[in-house]
Design a protein around this motif. Structure first.
Motif, PDB file in Angstrom:
ATOM      1  N   ASN A 235       0.823  -1.204   0.000  1.00 32.07           N
ATOM      2  CA  ASN A 235       0.000   0.000   0.000  1.00 32.07           C
ATOM      3  C   ASN A 235       0.862   1.261   0.000  1.00 32.07           C
ATOM      4  N   SER A 236       2.179   1.097   0.002  1.00 36.57           N
ATOM      5  CA  SER A 236       3.061   2.248   0.142  1.00 36.57           C
ATOM      6  C   SER A 236       4.208   2.202  -0.864  1.00 36.57           C
ATOM      7  N   LEU A 237       4.267   3.216  -1.716  1.00 35.78           N
ATOM      8  CA  LEU A 237       5.349   3.296  -2.697  1.00 35.78           C
ATOM      9  C   LEU A 237       6.643   3.808  -2.077  1.00 35.78           C
ATOM     10  N   SER A 238       6.568   4.271  -0.828  1.00 37.31           N
ATOM     11  CA  SER A 238       7.765   4.804  -0.179  1.00 37.31           C
ATOM     12  C   SER A 238       8.569   3.724   0.527  1.00 37.31           C
ATOM     13  N   SER A 239       8.076   2.508   0.520  1.00 41.92           N
ATOM     14  CA  SER A 239       8.788   1.413   1.166  1.00 41.92           C
ATOM     15  C   SER A 239      10.142   1.171   0.502  1.00 41.92           C
ATOM     16  N   VAL A 240      11.130   0.830   1.308  1.00 44.50           N
ATOM     17  CA  VAL A 240      12.456   0.485   0.795  1.00 44.50           C
ATOM     18  C   VAL A 240      12.344  -0.696  -0.165  1.00 44.50           C
ATOM     19  N   ALA A 241      11.424  -1.615   0.152  1.00 43.09           N
ATOM     20  CA  ALA A 241      11.275  -2.815  -0.669  1.00 43.09           C
ATOM     21  C   ALA A 241      10.766  -2.502  -2.068  1.00 43.09           C
ATOM     22  N   ALA A 242      10.061  -1.371  -2.235  1.00 45.08           N
ATOM     23  CA  ALA A 242       9.485  -1.034  -3.543  1.00 45.08           C
ATOM     24  C   ALA A 242      10.561  -0.898  -4.614  1.00 45.08           C
ATOM     25  N   SER A 243      11.698  -0.321  -4.251  1.00 44.16           N
ATOM     26  CA  SER A 243      12.776  -0.123  -5.221  1.00 44.16           C
ATOM     27  C   SER A 243      13.538  -1.409  -5.514  1.00 44.16           C
ATOM     28  N   LEU A 244      13.316  -2.449  -4.712  1.00 45.02           N
ATOM     29  CA  LEU A 244      14.033  -3.716  -4.885  1.00 45.02           C
ATOM     30  C   LEU A 244      13.196  -4.759  -5.628  1.00 45.02           C
ATOM     31  N   ALA A 245      11.898  -4.505  -5.753  1.00 43.24           N
ATOM     32  CA  ALA A 245      10.997  -5.490  -6.349  1.00 43.24           C
ATOM     33  C   ALA A 245      11.101  -5.515  -7.868  1.00 43.24           C
ATOM     34  N   THR A 246      10.859  -6.689  -8.441  1.00 41.35           N
ATOM     35  CA  THR A 246      10.806  -6.834  -9.898  1.00 41.35           C
ATOM     36  C   THR A 246       9.486  -6.290 -10.436  1.00 41.35           C
ATOM     37  N   VAL A 247       8.410  -6.600  -9.733  1.00 36.99           N
ATOM     38  CA  VAL A 247       7.070  -6.144 -10.095  1.00 36.99           C
ATOM     39  C   VAL A 247       6.417  -5.550  -8.855  1.00 36.99           C
ATOM     40  N   LEU A 248       5.777  -4.394  -9.023  1.00 30.96           N
ATOM     41  CA  LEU A 248       5.131  -3.702  -7.912  1.00 30.96           C
ATOM     42  C   LEU A 248       3.631  -3.623  -8.157  1.00 30.96           C
ATOM     43  N   LEU A 249       2.841  -4.234  -7.274  1.00 31.19           N
ATOM     44  CA  LEU A 249       1.391  -4.211  -7.377  1.00 31.19           C
ATOM     45  C   LEU A 249       0.826  -3.329  -6.262  1.00 31.19           C
ATOM     46  N   PRO A 250       0.448  -2.092  -6.573  1.00 34.18           N
ATOM     47  CA  PRO A 250      -0.079  -1.179  -5.543  1.00 34.18           C
ATOM     48  C   PRO A 250      -1.429  -1.648  -5.028  1.00 34.18           C
ATOM     49  N   ALA A 251      -1.564  -1.691  -3.700  1.00 36.94           N
ATOM     50  CA  ALA A 251      -2.821  -2.085  -3.056  1.00 36.94           C
ATOM     51  C   ALA A 251      -3.223  -0.976  -2.096  1.00 36.94           C
ATOM     52  N   PRO A 252      -3.734   0.143  -2.605  1.00 36.25           N
ATOM     53  CA  PRO A 252      -4.039   1.300  -1.754  1.00 36.25           C
ATOM     54  C   PRO A 252      -5.120   0.985  -0.734  1.00 36.25           C
ATOM     55  N   GLN A 253      -5.010   1.609   0.428  1.00 34.27           N
ATOM     56  CA  GLN A 253      -6.007   1.448   1.488  1.00 34.27           C
ATOM     57  C   GLN A 253      -6.644   2.814   1.756  1.00 34.27           C
ATOM     58  N   ASN A 254      -7.346   3.321   0.772  1.00 35.28           N
ATOM     59  CA  ASN A 254      -7.946   4.642   0.879  1.00 35.28           C
ATOM     60  C   ASN A 254      -9.347   4.564   1.472  1.00 35.28           C
ATOM     61  N   THR A 255      -9.397   4.138   2.711  1.00 34.84           N
ATOM     62  CA  THR A 255     -10.650   4.039   3.442  1.00 34.84           C
ATOM     63  C   THR A 255     -10.454   4.641   4.827  1.00 34.84           C
ATOM     64  N   THR A 256     -11.543   5.067   5.447  1.00 36.99           N
ATOM     65  CA  THR A 256     -11.426   5.605   6.801  1.00 36.99           C
ATOM     66  C   THR A 256     -11.367   4.482   7.828  1.00 36.99           C
ATOM     67  N   HIS A 257     -11.742   3.274   7.427  1.00 39.63           N
ATOM     68  CA  HIS A 257     -11.673   2.128   8.320  1.00 39.63           C
ATOM     69  C   HIS A 257     -10.488   1.236   7.928  1.00 39.63           C
ATOM     70  N   TYR A 258     -10.089   0.357   8.828  1.00 39.32           N
ATOM     71  CA  TYR A 258      -9.016  -0.582   8.519  1.00 39.32           C
ATOM     72  C   TYR A 258      -9.536  -1.623   7.537  1.00 39.32           C
ATOM     73  N   SER A 259      -8.796  -1.852   6.471  1.00 37.58           N
ATOM     74  CA  SER A 259      -9.245  -2.809   5.460  1.00 37.58           C
ATOM     75  C   SER A 259      -8.067  -3.417   4.718  1.00 37.58           C
ATOM     76  N   SER A 260      -8.169  -4.722   4.476  1.00 42.23           N
ATOM     77  CA  SER A 260      -7.186  -5.426   3.648  1.00 42.23           C
ATOM     78  C   SER A 260      -7.794  -5.853   2.327  1.00 42.23           C
ATOM     79  N   VAL A 261      -8.930  -5.245   1.977  1.00 37.80           N
ATOM     80  CA  VAL A 261      -9.662  -5.692   0.790  1.00 37.80           C
ATOM     81  C   VAL A 261      -8.841  -5.548  -0.489  1.00 37.80           C
ATOM     82  N   SER A 262      -7.994  -4.522  -0.581  1.00 32.49           N
ATOM     83  CA  SER A 262      -7.184  -4.356  -1.786  1.00 32.49           C
ATOM     84  C   SER A 262      -6.134  -5.454  -1.894  1.00 32.49           C
ATOM     85  N   PHE A 263      -5.538  -5.856  -0.766  1.00 37.12           N
ATOM     86  CA  PHE A 263      -4.564  -6.949  -0.763  1.00 37.12           C
ATOM     87  C   PHE A 263      -5.237  -8.267  -1.146  1.00 37.12           C
TER      88      PHE A 263
END
Length: 300
Positions: A235-263
């Motif tokens: 859910n975060s493009l600022s992660s150190v791991a983002a620059s190390l990954a071969t493929v990056l699949l963004p899973a944004p959590q743009n909700t006011t409640h806690y949710s893993s639905v995008s993942f």
């Protein structure tokens, strides 16, 4: 014609707005020609998608031309359209709320009789917003990697642990050689990681910002340093791991409640894709597993 001669004043610049690039766009767009204002409006209303659109894709989505999109970036005082996109991507990074904070905030200010309706509606809007050309392109790349992989390794810790177990449970039912990196605990992760080779693929799940799970980052870094392809769901493009990954699949959590639905949604898509790609062997294994579960009195 006078409208086309207007320019953004010298004292109106991105770095001078405490509210960041979005506040700057709202202020600066009134100085731009009408067609460029249309582009700005599209960005403001769809900045999650706009952050990953190519110039020609932005033109099509906003109903303008590629030339207008490029002129808009220049009028907004960016060195290039890519520079504008990078600023928008920074917004996505900065807006990522730590999982524990989001979980805590879920308990505040929600009318009890409206909780179910609110959660469903927010999840629907979040899923609609995450389907960008960038995600489609990256998903296709992950499909190619996973289809030709020899073995699949999965890691997800803390708030993504449950989703990682879910992904592993589904894939293992119809694919051979699917492993949890931390199946017996994080102390034995290195033992498992040492078996990973370049023909394998690591799927890493990470939710965070500003705090990230160190051992997940360490696993992704190990894969990167040893030439092992990595699919990172985050859910975060600022992660150190983002620059190390071969493929990056963004899973944004743009909700006011806690949710893993995008993942979960991305994992569901990966499962469906792998089942389709391996349909013959997948069906055979599922059918055999079904018979064995009944034979050994595990299910009925």
């Amino acid at each position: 014609m006078g409208n086309y001669s207007r320019k953004v004043p010298e004292n109106v610049a991105p770095e001078k707005f405490a509210g960041g690039i979005l506040q700057y766009l709202r202020t600066a767009k009134k100085y731009l020609p009408q067609q460029q204002q249309v582009v700005c409006e599209f960005i403001l209303n769809n900045f999650q998608k706009a952050a990953f659109l190519k110039a020609e894709e932005m033109a099509k989505a906003s109903g303008s031309s590629t030339a207008t999109v490029l002129r808009t970036a220049a009028s907004l005082k960016f060195d290039s359209y890519v520079a504008l996109k990078e600023r928008l991507q920074e917004v996505l990074c900065q807006n990522s709320i730590p999982p524990l904070d989001r979980l805590r905030d879920t308990f505040l200010g929600i009318p009890e009789d409206n909780i179910l309706e609110m959660v469903i509606e927010e999840n629907i809007q979040n899923l609609r917003g995450m389907l960008t050309p960038h995600l489609k392109e990256q998903f296709a790349k992950s499909a190619a990697l996973l289809t030709r992989s020899r073995r699949i390794y999965i890691i997800g810790l803390r708030s993504t642990r449950g989703v990682a177990l879910y992904l592993h449970a589904l894939l293992q039912q119809f694919l051979p050689d699917v492993f949890m990196v931390d199946a017996t605990g994080s102390d034995t992760m290195l033992d498992v990681m040492m078996d990973m080779e370049q023909e394998d693929v690591l799927i890493a799940l990470m939710a965070g910002s500003p705090h990230y799970t160190k051992r997940t980052i360490g696993c992704v870094r190990y894969a990167h340093e040893n030439g092992i392809p990595t699919v990172l769901i985050t859910n975060s493009l600022s992660s150190v791991a983002a620059s190390l990954a071969t493929v990056l699949l963004p899973a944004p959590q743009n909700t006011t409640h806690y949710s893993s639905v995008s993942f979960v949604t991305i994992c569901d898509a990966l499962v469906a894709m792998m089942g389709m790609k391996k349909i013959d062997s997948a069906r055979r294994k599922i059918d055999k597993l079904g018979r064995l579960l009944v034979e050994y009195d595990i299910s009925m």
